[in-house]
Design a protein around this motif. Structure first.
Motif, mmCIF file in Angstrom:
data_model
loop_
_atom_site.group_PDB
_atom_site.id
_atom_site.type_symbol
_atom_site.label_atom_id
_atom_site.label_comp_id
_atom_site.label_asym_id
_atom_site.label_seq_id
_atom_site.Cartn_x
_atom_site.Cartn_y
_atom_site.Cartn_z
ATOM 1 N N MET A 139 0.966 -1.081 0.102
ATOM 2 C CA MET A 139 0.035 0.067 -0.014
ATOM 3 C C MET A 139 0.930 1.219 0.106
ATOM 4 O O MET A 139 1.786 1.269 0.683
ATOM 5 C CB MET A 139 -0.707 -0.131 1.091
ATOM 6 N N SER A 140 0.460 2.211 -0.927
ATOM 7 C CA SER A 140 1.253 3.502 -0.872
ATOM 8 C C SER A 140 0.855 4.160 0.187
ATOM 9 O O SER A 140 -0.337 4.178 0.617
ATOM 10 C CB SER A 140 1.181 4.129 -2.127
ATOM 11 N N GLY A 141 1.732 5.355 0.618
ATOM 12 C CA GLY A 141 1.413 6.214 1.654
ATOM 13 C C GLY A 141 0.846 7.522 1.183
ATOM 14 O O GLY A 141 0.347 7.815 -0.082
ATOM 15 N N ILE A 142 0.610 8.397 2.017
ATOM 16 C CA ILE A 142 -0.382 9.751 1.950
ATOM 17 C C ILE A 142 0.886 10.847 2.201
ATOM 18 O O ILE A 142 1.217 10.729 3.308
ATOM 19 C CB ILE A 142 -1.516 9.965 2.600
ATOM 20 N N ASN A 143 0.774 11.608 1.417
ATOM 21 C CA ASN A 143 1.764 12.745 1.496
ATOM 22 C C ASN A 143 0.973 14.094 1.379
ATOM 23 O O ASN A 143 0.827 14.495 0.104
ATOM 24 C CB ASN A 143 2.987 12.831 0.671
ATOM 25 N N LYS A 144 0.238 14.570 2.392
ATOM 26 C CA LYS A 144 -0.862 15.767 2.289
ATOM 27 C C LYS A 144 -0.609 16.928 3.217
ATOM 28 O O LYS A 144 -0.585 16.411 4.315
ATOM 29 C CB LYS A 144 -2.063 15.489 1.849
ATOM 30 N N VAL A 145 -0.758 18.131 2.656
ATOM 31 C CA VAL A 145 -0.290 19.092 3.751
ATOM 32 C C VAL A 145 -1.437 20.270 3.457
ATOM 33 O O VAL A 145 -1.600 20.630 2.170
ATOM 34 C CB VAL A 145 1.152 19.738 3.547
ATOM 35 N N ILE A 146 -1.889 20.571 4.652
ATOM 36 C CA ILE A 146 -3.312 21.651 4.265
ATOM 37 C C ILE A 146 -2.813 22.720 5.429
ATOM 38 O O ILE A 146 -2.339 22.436 6.612
ATOM 39 C CB ILE A 146 -4.549 21.087 4.728
ATOM 40 N N LEU A 147 -2.693 23.997 4.800
ATOM 41 C CA LEU A 147 -2.168 25.059 5.805
ATOM 42 C C LEU A 147 -3.204 26.411 5.374
ATOM 43 O O LEU A 147 -3.555 26.470 4.356
ATOM 44 C CB LEU A 147 -0.708 25.579 5.502
ATOM 45 N N ILE A 148 -3.389 27.098 6.587
ATOM 46 C CA ILE A 148 -4.098 28.268 6.368
ATOM 47 C C ILE A 148 -3.105 29.439 7.361
ATOM 48 O O ILE A 148 -2.980 29.099 8.362
ATOM 49 C CB ILE A 148 -5.594 28.445 7.126
ATOM 50 N N GLY A 149 -2.700 30.487 6.475
ATOM 51 C CA GLY A 149 -1.837 31.274 7.116
ATOM 52 C C GLY A 149 -1.348 32.561 6.060
ATOM 53 O O GLY A 149 -2.250 32.713 5.148
#
Length: 146
Positions: A1-11
């Motif tokens: 299974m592959s991984g998840i690389n996700k970033v969410i920012l508010i700035g």
């Protein structure tokens, strides 16, 4: 299974985007972004913790960043973590950046001098024009657009 690389920012942007155009015509925009949170210590005193992030946008998204983003603007950003390295005078350097895939401008119309929310993404080969959202009268007691 592959991984998840996700970033969410508010700035907010710490500086205007730095734009580079390569010989192939590909554009790259780089800027810093600050995210802040308020914490209370054991005595109940409020302190603000600010974290700085290095952001990179490519191609169409870089063009949109160049057109619309300036220091101090508040944005919602999605992307993924990228770590790169280089060698300078025999010393190896590393940096972790967030490679943006989309960003949405936040804030009031007066802040942006354009629609309240404008979303741009790096999807597809054709230039992506920002689409203005349907504007509603903002609640003066709340500066969040959602």
């Amino acid at each position: 299974m592959s991984g998840i690389n996700k970033v969410i920012l508010i700035g907010r942007l710490g500086k205007d985007p730095d734009i580079r155009t390569f010989e192939t015509g590909v554009k790259k925009a780089s800027f810093t972004m600050a995210t802040s949170e308020i914490r209370k210590d054991k005595d109940g005193n409020r302190t603000e913790l600010t974290e700085w992030h290095n952001i990179v946008c490519w191609r169409n998204l870089a063009e949109n960043a160049e057109k619309y983003l300036t220091k101090g603007k508040q944005i919602y950003l999605e992307g993924k973590l990228r770590t790169r390295s280089w060698e300078d005078n025999g010393v190896k350097h590393y940096i972790t950046e967030i490679e943006a895939s989309t960003f949405t401008m936040l804030g009031t119309k007066a802040d942006n001098e354009q629609p309240v929310v404008t979303q741009v993404s790096n999807v597809g080969a054709a230039p992506v024009a920002p689409e203005p959202a349907v504007e509603t009268a903002p609640d003066p007691s709340d500066d969040l657009p959602f």
